[in-house]
Design a protein around this motif. Structure first.
Motif, PDB file in Angstrom:
ATOM      1  N   PHE A  18       0.849  -1.183   0.000  1.00 36.30           N
ATOM      2  CA  PHE A  18       0.000   0.000   0.000  1.00 36.30           C
ATOM      3  C   PHE A  18       0.891   1.241   0.000  1.00 36.30           C
ATOM      4  CE2 PHE A  18      -2.663  -3.298   1.618  1.00 36.30           C
ATOM      5  CZ  PHE A  18      -3.965  -2.955   1.281  1.00 36.30           C
ATOM      6  N   ALA A  19       0.471   2.280  -0.720  1.00 32.83           N
ATOM      7  CA  ALA A  19       1.237   3.526  -0.787  1.00 32.83           C
ATOM      8  C   ALA A  19       0.393   4.687  -0.272  1.00 32.83           C
ATOM      9  CB  ALA A  19       1.679   3.801  -2.218  1.00 32.83           C
ATOM     10  N   LYS A  20       1.052   5.610   0.395  1.00 30.96           N
ATOM     11  CA  LYS A  20       0.398   6.827   0.893  1.00 30.96           C
ATOM     12  C   LYS A  20      -0.073   7.629  -0.316  1.00 30.96           C
ATOM     13  CE  LYS A  20       1.740  10.950   3.469  1.00 30.96           C
ATOM     14  NZ  LYS A  20       2.857  11.547   4.215  1.00 30.96           N
ATOM     15  N   LYS A  21      -1.372   7.966  -0.339  1.00 30.56           N
ATOM     16  CA  LYS A  21      -1.915   8.638  -1.522  1.00 30.56           C
ATOM     17  C   LYS A  21      -2.596   9.963  -1.200  1.00 30.56           C
ATOM     18  CE  LYS A  21      -0.854   5.673  -4.723  1.00 30.56           C
ATOM     19  NZ  LYS A  21      -0.070   5.895  -5.863  1.00 30.56           N
ATOM     20  N   ASN A  22      -3.862   9.913  -0.875  1.00 33.53           N
ATOM     21  CA  ASN A  22      -4.673  11.126  -0.743  1.00 33.53           C
ATOM     22  C   ASN A  22      -4.898  11.491   0.717  1.00 33.53           C
ATOM     23  OD1 ASN A  22      -5.131  11.319  -3.594  1.00 33.53           O
ATOM     24  ND2 ASN A  22      -6.543   9.607  -3.373  1.00 33.53           N
ATOM     25  N   LYS A  23      -4.936  12.797   0.954  1.00 33.58           N
ATOM     26  CA  LYS A  23      -5.207  13.296   2.299  1.00 33.58           C
ATOM     27  C   LYS A  23      -6.655  12.956   2.681  1.00 33.58           C
ATOM     28  CE  LYS A  23      -4.578  17.386   5.110  1.00 33.58           C
ATOM     29  NZ  LYS A  23      -3.467  17.160   5.958  1.00 33.58           N
ATOM     30  N   ILE A  24      -6.850  12.546   3.914  1.00 34.94           N
ATOM     31  CA  ILE A  24      -8.186  12.223   4.414  1.00 34.94           C
ATOM     32  C   ILE A  24      -8.945  13.535   4.620  1.00 34.94           C
ATOM     33  CG2 ILE A  24      -9.491  11.254   6.353  1.00 34.94           C
ATOM     34  CD1 ILE A  24      -7.159   9.267   6.731  1.00 34.94           C
ATOM     35  N   PRO A  25     -10.120  13.668   4.009  1.00 37.49           N
ATOM     36  CA  PRO A  25     -10.905  14.899   4.193  1.00 37.49           C
ATOM     37  C   PRO A  25     -11.267  15.110   5.669  1.00 37.49           C
ATOM     38  CG  PRO A  25     -11.796  13.567   2.395  1.00 37.49           C
ATOM     39  CD  PRO A  25     -10.760  12.726   3.095  1.00 37.49           C
ATOM     40  N   GLU A  26     -11.345  16.349   6.074  1.00 39.33           N
ATOM     41  CA  GLU A  26     -11.631  16.677   7.478  1.00 39.33           C
ATOM     42  C   GLU A  26     -12.956  16.095   7.951  1.00 39.33           C
ATOM     43  OE1 GLU A  26      -9.680  18.057   9.886  1.00 39.33           O
ATOM     44  OE2 GLU A  26      -8.129  17.887   8.350  1.00 39.33           O
TER      45      GLU A  26
END
Length: 181
Positions: A164-172
């Motif tokens: 797994f790769a770090k991708k998108n920021k988690i929305p608030e």
């Protein structure tokens, strides 16, 4: 003979009690009953998250056949089904299919916990090949922004390692849904 039959019935009853689950609102994700607590939860500490950015989703990139030490024993296998990991500050982990993503953990997503016991591990409640639900333990390796999940087996054979790769920021607005399993 009576002792054997009694043992089999006892194991069946125990499995029924431990394996109790319910289906989330997506209609197919099974999770443990709300009173269930992961047995390794006490092995989590905030230091366990030092190399994982809980503000980002980690998406499945590829997998490969591996030995128990993460060494490749075959070619990369492209990810044909989108899986995503979401980590919470308390060590809880949620895995969900990207196309069924939802901020509410009560709608979709397998449940698990992150902990350290010499190595990093995730215990994830999920289905095995026959569809039965159980705790699947993954040994974890982290390299930069990649997380390697290797299913822990006791037979010593080849395993599938998922990367797994770090991708998108988690929305608030996703952060309002706490993990409490």
């Amino acid at each position: 003979m009576v002792k054997i039959i009694f043992s089999i019935l006892s194991l069946g009853l125990l499995n029924a009690c431990v394996g109790s689950n319910f289906v989330l609102s997506d209609g197919f994700t099974k999770v443990p009953i709300s009173s269930y607590r992961f047995s390794n939860k006490y092995k989590f500490s905030s230091d366990t998250l030092k190399d994982i950015d809980i503000n980002y989703f980690y998406e499945l990139e590829y997998s490969y056949d591996s030995d128990p030490n993460f060494y490749k024993k075959g070619e990369k296998i492209a990810a044909t089904w989108g899986k995503t990991l979401q980590f919470y500050p308390n060590g809880q982990v949620r895995e969900f299919a990207k196309k069924f993503s939802n901020k509410n953990r009560n709608i979709t997503g397998n449940r698990g916990i992150l902990y350290q016991d010499k190595y990093l591990f995730i215990d994830m409640y999920g289905a095995i090949s026959d569809g039965a639900m159980r705790i699947i333990t993954y040994k974890i390796k982290i390299e930069n922004d990649k997380i390697f999940l290797l299913e822990k087996t006791f037979l010593g054979g080849d395993n599938l390692c998922r990367v797994f790769a770090k991708k998108n920021k988690i929305p608030e607005d996703w952060k309002q849904y706490e993990a409490n399993w």
